[in-house]
Design a protein around this motif. Structure first.
Motif, PDB file in Angstrom:
ATOM      1  N   GLN C 640     -21.325  -8.237  31.342  1.00 55.28           N
ATOM      2  CA  GLN C 640     -22.036  -9.137  31.598  1.00 55.28           C
ATOM      3  C   GLN C 640     -22.497  -9.561  32.968  1.00 55.28           C
ATOM      4  O   GLN C 640     -23.625  -9.555  33.307  1.00 55.28           O
ATOM      5  CB  GLN C 640     -21.724 -10.602  30.950  1.00 55.28           C
ATOM      6  N   PRO C 644     -28.068  -5.926  34.205  1.00 49.60           N
ATOM      7  CA  PRO C 644     -29.089  -6.555  35.248  1.00 49.60           C
ATOM      8  C   PRO C 644     -29.963  -7.625  34.224  1.00 49.60           C
ATOM      9  O   PRO C 644     -30.544  -8.451  34.995  1.00 49.60           O
ATOM     10  CB  PRO C 644     -29.707  -5.234  35.641  1.00 49.60           C
ATOM     11  N   SER C 645     -30.024  -7.247  32.985  1.00 44.55           N
ATOM     12  CA  SER C 645     -30.948  -8.196  32.124  1.00 44.55           C
ATOM     13  C   SER C 645     -29.940  -9.136  31.352  1.00 44.55           C
ATOM     14  O   SER C 645     -30.558  -9.906  30.834  1.00 44.55           O
ATOM     15  CB  SER C 645     -31.882  -7.392  31.480  1.00 44.55           C
ATOM     16  N   LYS C 646     -28.766  -9.296  31.601  1.00 51.07           N
ATOM     17  CA  LYS C 646     -27.892 -10.069  30.811  1.00 51.07           C
ATOM     18  C   LYS C 646     -27.989  -9.910  29.333  1.00 51.07           C
ATOM     19  O   LYS C 646     -28.175 -11.028  28.695  1.00 51.07           O
ATOM     20  CB  LYS C 646     -28.241 -11.453  31.363  1.00 51.07           C
ATOM     21  N   GLU C 649     -23.457 -10.334  26.283  1.00 55.81           N
ATOM     22  CA  GLU C 649     -23.034 -11.844  26.573  1.00 55.81           C
ATOM     23  C   GLU C 649     -21.679 -12.011  26.041  1.00 55.81           C
ATOM     24  O   GLU C 649     -21.503 -11.404  25.126  1.00 55.81           O
ATOM     25  CB  GLU C 649     -23.971 -12.768  25.987  1.00 55.81           C
TER      26      GLU C 649
END
Lengths: 305, 166, 665
Positions: C640, C644-646, C649
């Protein structure tokens, strides 16, 4: 100002045209992404051609500043994905494409690389019809070590002029590093304060290929989205961090910034650190892992207590 | 109770991002050993330093932290095999970035504190607290947050010209 | 709208002495979302837990924060209590106001302010907590054991005796491993074959053990409880179902002079052979490199004489896929050949000791074969060069081991004991002979071990010389051994008839390749790494894979057998449930956001990230995204922080939860 020899560009343009026509005619590629003359005198713009007859429109001049790699990334979706695509690349652009291959965004076999022997392009602040000189050359070109892209499917045989130039970013980084933290903060505060959050830097960056940018999220809001100094600073820090170890140095972010924020300076600084810390540089070889997705047990930890 | 205890004009806010297996446990040990340290630190527990995103550090400074500590397992001791190795690279690079934009790195401390090093936890926290206390408040990000719009000077010829034409 | 209940524990006086708990309860009670707030003497006590449960029901609480000791102490306690009251356990968080507050501060005002903030942080966090269902993974109750030495045999028998099927894979034509080669075993001197072969037969006859010899692991896929293992069964050229093991083929085979690896190349075997008479299975294998039929197409004698028609020259390598839930790795060791520097090895070799050049300089395993009643000399100690009985014999310990400058810094652990045993075996067989031992230290920890070593000196008359050998050379039919006796401080020169080198124990060749297939870690010597040196010594960090024997590090037989049984116990514990339950702290991919850069996959130490194709209804590929296998995910969250764009999770530690805490400050 010392002129830089760009006399080979005419022959290079001819070679690009012939090759583009050939591969389109033979059906090797479905499209070629290249440069063509734009309306303003001397200026150039990106073009996607799918008809072999249009190959004659292709050019390469000092005004061909764009990194065309961006048109092949997912987030931009500029070119419909169908078959192999030809693309005209300068050395710096090819480094970006190489990085994209390492990040599973592109496959080498889907590309037909038409390399450009490149002596440099103009800085964005100069008239596109102007002669290329040590003064008018784009700052990134002053530090270029990739005048000849490597591993292309086609590369015109001309040898570009590569005069030694003052390394503009290196000098500016050294100047800033010599300042106190407070002075540097003041410098960047002024720079970031100018930001209007137009996100042109993100739009033009080949590595900003995320479909949903972290900075657009609101649950949680990681970075304030309004164009206020706090949010601007956070945005540029986060962007520099996300590009660390990936940025190929095309400097498109800086070129397109309407507020003239020296964005590539941050990226060059990170590149310098990555070179020093992990001997990493963007290059022409596709790496399985980047410097921040790998490690060695002996990595520097002098900063850790 | 402690009449000798010095009162400070400024009490810094320290945020610590720690991994649960080593440093959090080390801080627990400091507690069970009844060691004493300044109360300025607030601990945020993560499974692993590998989970700690640089954005959290930025966020902490923006939220008014005067100092930030990131601490995890010693190299080779990671409960998750290699999370701390990845974190080590990530933060080695991130701190250089912060330094370049003008953050005083004396406010950002990294450490390895194992579950057995209660004493080291106390030492690290105390040292950082005192260092940051001496430096005074971290005003940079707070001031930024108070500014409503761009304050940059119109410093290029093109911009000036465009502005004058409005 | 959340209805959070906050419970502040006094912990007797442990907290309330320095923290004004009532004030904390009051102040926290005013936070938005907090529906109930109280303090209590002992939250972890029965009445405390009942207070918690009853309040959840009465106040219809949606989330709970217990401010007390460290979550490392009682998180499980309170989560269980919360679950008993009908809430998902992951809607309960603990605020640590004891170890991190009351115990480390003396000023009540400061400690109270800090406690309020700590609890406030957890209140904000818990608001963002989500219901996390326990993850269950089905378990295939079959086990794979890799390696048919004593470790693998013991593990396989233990697991099979508990009623679970075992697939045992051995690379050689027969199981038995190194223990089958040994003559007698320390510290009791029982005959190795006598105690080993019955176990081998047990394996062959066990209804729950499926034995693949002359086979290797080709590919391992899957994860704990659900591995798919591809086994390459090499062509034996003899049908195992038809062969009766009569041995006529071996008698008739015209190729007779092939050095037998099992006898350390001292004895000879035919091209169709079993490595030793007690082999299990007792089915020969054709050594295709040396067989005339395979080399020239002629001969075919073995096929002609085989009554049941078992010899099959057409047989090919076969790939077999077995589904198993657990894997025991028991690939054992190899003795380091000290002839010269092996290519690409960090080990420098002991060319100076003449092994491989002077025929009567042998290693410990060769001595075992000489001393073995079933060995090439029928148990007589004879020189390989001329078949004479050596009257002066020199043993040199620590060849390779504990020699940092030679590339190995570890102690091979078994050499002191087996050298002592060798001196005894020698003395029993050559009554008028004299044994000398050059040694650095004698390391004899273990039950009855030191007594055994003393016996070799005091009763069996071995002469121990503390020091290393500096030079060794052939002179006539003698081997001159020059060394120093550092205890006395003199140079020693012995004219020996035979020299035995106690060479270092190393992992089996190919240990690293196998580790890569299994996804387990190994050290710089290629010994496999356990999950924890003290507390998880038989488990790999990769869930569902266990270690037994010398593949993990040098071990003697008793230790190997213990570890094999321990590994078997771990497997049985895994198989004791139909489904594997695990804490749902795992990473999940938000497919809409994932652009498939696979940074997560690159940093995942568990190999939990897979590539998943997203297709539309017509079956057209839309994109390739990451998928985290919850059975494999270790839950560290490195993915996570790297994404880069999360778009991935970690449940239980989401950005929302963490940012909520930071913003509460």
């Amino acid at each position: 100002m010392t002129p830089i020899d760009t006399s080979i560009y005419a022959a290079v343009s001819a070679a690009i045209r012939a090759e583009a026509q050939r591969i389109l005619t033979e059906g090797q590629v479905s499209a070629v992404v290249g440069y063509t003359a734009a309306r303003r005198k001397g200026s150039a713009q990106p073009v996607v051609i799918t008809d072999a007859n249009d190959a004659a429109r292709l050019i390469f001049t000092p005004a061909c500043v764009n990194n065309l790699a961006v048109y092949l990334t997912k987030a931009k979706k500029e070119i419909p994905k169908k078959g192999r695509i030809g693309i005209v690349v300068k050395g710096c652009d090819l480094k970006a494409l190489t990085g994209l291959m390492g990040e599973s965004q592109l496959k080498r076999e889907d590309l037909y690389l038409i390399g450009v022997p490149c002596a440099g392009v103009l800085a964005s602040t100069f008239d596109p019809a102007r002669e290329l000189t040590a003064d008018s050359i784009a700052p990134k070109c002053s530090e270029c070590d990739a005048h000849l892209p490597q591993g292309c499917d086609f590369l015109p045989p001309q040898t570009p002029a590569t005069p030694a130039l003052d390394r503009k970013y290196a000098a500016e980084i050294a100047r800033l590093e010599a300042l106190t933290p407070q002075e540097r903060w003041a410098y960047w505060k002024e720079q970031f304060a100018k930001c209007i959050k137009c996100y042109a830097c993100r739009q033009v960056c080949p590595f900003c290929f995320c479909e949903q940018c972290l900075c657009d999220r609101n649950k949680p809001q990681m970075v304030e989205t309004t164009p206020r100094p706090a949010g601007n600073t956070a945005w540029h820090i986060v962007r520099a961090m996300h590009l660390a170890g990936r940025c190929a140095g095309c400097a498109e972010c800086e070129r397109v910034c309407p507020m003239d924020i020296p964005l590539n300076l941050l990226n060059r600084k990170m590149a310098k650190e990555l070179k020093e810390l992990y001997d990493y540089e963007a290059g022409f070889e596709v790496n399985d892992k980047g410097p921040l997705t790998s490690f060695t047990e002996k990595d520097d930890q002098s900063f850790i207590k | 109770m402690h009449p000798d205890k010095p009162k400070h004009a400024f009490e810094p806010k320290i945020i610590a991002f720690v991994c649960t297996w080593c440093t959090y446990a080390g801080a627990d040990l400091a507690g069970t050993s009844r060691m004493q340290y300044p109360p300025n630190v607030r601990v945020l527990k993560f499974p692993c330093t590998g989970r700690i995103d640089p954005v959290f550090i930025l966020k902490a400074f923006q939220q008014g932290a005067d100092g930030v500590l990131v601490s995890g397992c010693h190299p080779g001791d990671c409960h998750y095999i290699a999370g701390n190795f990845h974190a080590r690279r990530r933060f080695a690079v991130f701190r250089k970035l912060l330094e370049f934009v003008g953050v005083d790195l004396n406010r950002l401390q990294f450490s390895w504190v194992s579950a057995a090093e209660g004493g080291k936890w106390v030492e690290v926290v105390t040292e950082l607290t005192e260092k940051v206390r001496a430096m005074g408040p971290m005003s940079e990000f707070k001031e930024l947050a108070l500014e409503e719009q761009w304050s940059g000077a119109i410093n290029t010829a093109e911009l000036k010209e465009a502005y004058n034409q409005i | 709208m959340s209805r959070i209940g906050v419970f502040i524990c006094h912990c007797g006086e442990n907290i309330s002495r320095t923290v004004d708990v009532e004030r904390v309860a009051q102040q926290v009670g005013r936070l938005p979302g907090v529906a109930f707030s109280t303090d209590y003497k002992y939250m972890c006590s029965d009445p405390g837990q009942n207070l918690l449960k009853n309040t959840i029901r009465e106040q219809k609480l949606t989330h709970v924060v217990v401010a007390a000791c460290s979550p490392r102490m009682h998180e499980r306690t309170f989560r269980k209590a919360v679950e008993a009251a009908g809430l998902n356990p992951f809607l309960c968080e603990m605020a640590n106001i004891r170890e991190h507050c009351s115990w480390v501060h003396e000023d009540k005002e400061e400690a109270t302010v800090k406690a309020v903030e700590i609890v406030g942080m957890m209140v904000e966090r818990v608001k963002k907590n989500r219901v996390l269902p326990t993850i269950t993974v089905p378990v295939t109750k079959r086990s794979l054991v890799i390696g048919g030495g004593i470790a693998g045999i013991q593990a396989a028998l233990d697991i099979a005796d508990c009623g679970h099927e075992v697939v045992l894979v051995e690379r050689e034509p027969s199981i038995g491993g190194h223990m089958a080669q040994l003559s007698e075993t320390f510290p009791t001197l029982d005959c190795s074959q006598c105690i080993m072969t019955p176990k081998m037969v047990d394996v062959a006859n066990h209804p729950k053990i499926k034995l693949y010899t002359w086979s290797e692991i080709e590919l391992v896929e899957g994860y704990i409880g659900n591995f798919q293992v591809t086994i390459k069964k090499k062509a034996r050229s003899v049908d195992e179902d038809k062969c009766t093991g009569c041995g006529v083929c071996m008698e008739k085979c015209p190729v007779r002079k092939i050095p037998n690896k099992f006898d350390c190349n001292l004895g000879m075997r035919p091209a169709i052979y079993v490595p030793f008479p007690q082999a299990v299975p007792n089915t020969p294998v054709i050594d295709r490199e040396n067989c005339i039929k395979f080399k020239t197409g002629k001969c075919g004698l073995c096929q002609k004489v085989c009554g049941p028609g078992a010899v099959d020259y057409e047989q090919e390598d076969r790939l077999i896929v077995e589904a198993v839930g657990a894997i025991v790795v028991a690939t054992g060791f190899d003795l380091y050949t000290i002839d010269e520097k092996p290519k690409g090895s960090m080990i420098k070799g002991y060319g100076e000791f003449g092994h491989g050049k002077i025929p009567d300089v042998i290693d410990g395993m060769t001595f075992e074969r000489l001393a073995s009643a079933s060995g090439p000399t029928g148990g007589r100690i004879l020189r390989p060069s001329d078949g004479k009985e050596p009257k002066q014999i020199v043993f040199i310990q620590c060849i390779g081991s504990r020699a940092r400058e030679k590339g190995i810094s570890y102690c091979s652990k078994v050499c002191c004991m087996y050298t002592a045993k060798h001196t005894m075996l020698y003395h029993h067989k050559v009554h008028d002979g004299q044994a000398y031992v050059f040694f650095m230290d004698a390391r004899t920890p273990g039950k009855s071990y030191d007594e055994f070593w003393r016996r070799s000196i005091e009763e069996e008359e071995a002469v121990y010389i503390r020091g290393m050998v500096s030079r060794l050379y052939q002179k006539g039919d003698k081997i001159v051994v020059q060394g120093s006796d550092i205890a006395v401080g003199v140079q020693v020169e012995i004219e020996a008839d035979m020299v035995v080198l106690a060479t270092a124990v190393q992992p089996q060749k190919g240990a690293d390749t196998l580790a890569q297939k299994l996804g387990i870690s190994y050290d710089k010597y290629n010994f496999y790494s356990e999950a924890h040196a003290k507390l998880r010594p038989v488990e790999c960090a990769t869930a569902g894979i266990y270690l037994a024997g010398a593949c993990q590090g040098p071990k003697d037989i008793p230790e190997t057998v213990s570890q094999a049984s321990a590994a078997a116990a771990k497997v049985m514990a895994l198989f004791s449930k139909d489904k594997l339950e695990r804490e749902p702290i795992v990473a999940r991919v938000r497919e809409a956001g994932c652009v498939g850069c696979f940074a997560c996959k690159k940093v995942c130490a568990y190999g939990a990230v897979e590539e998943k194709e997203i297709r539309d209804r017509q079956g057209n590929l839309i994109k390739v995204v990451a998928y985290v296998n919850p059975g494999v995910c270790g839950g560290c969250g490195t993915c996570q922080a790297t994404c880069p764009s999360k778009s991935v999770e970690l449940d239980g530690y989401t950005d929302e939860q963490i940012v909520a805490m930071i913003e509460a400050l």
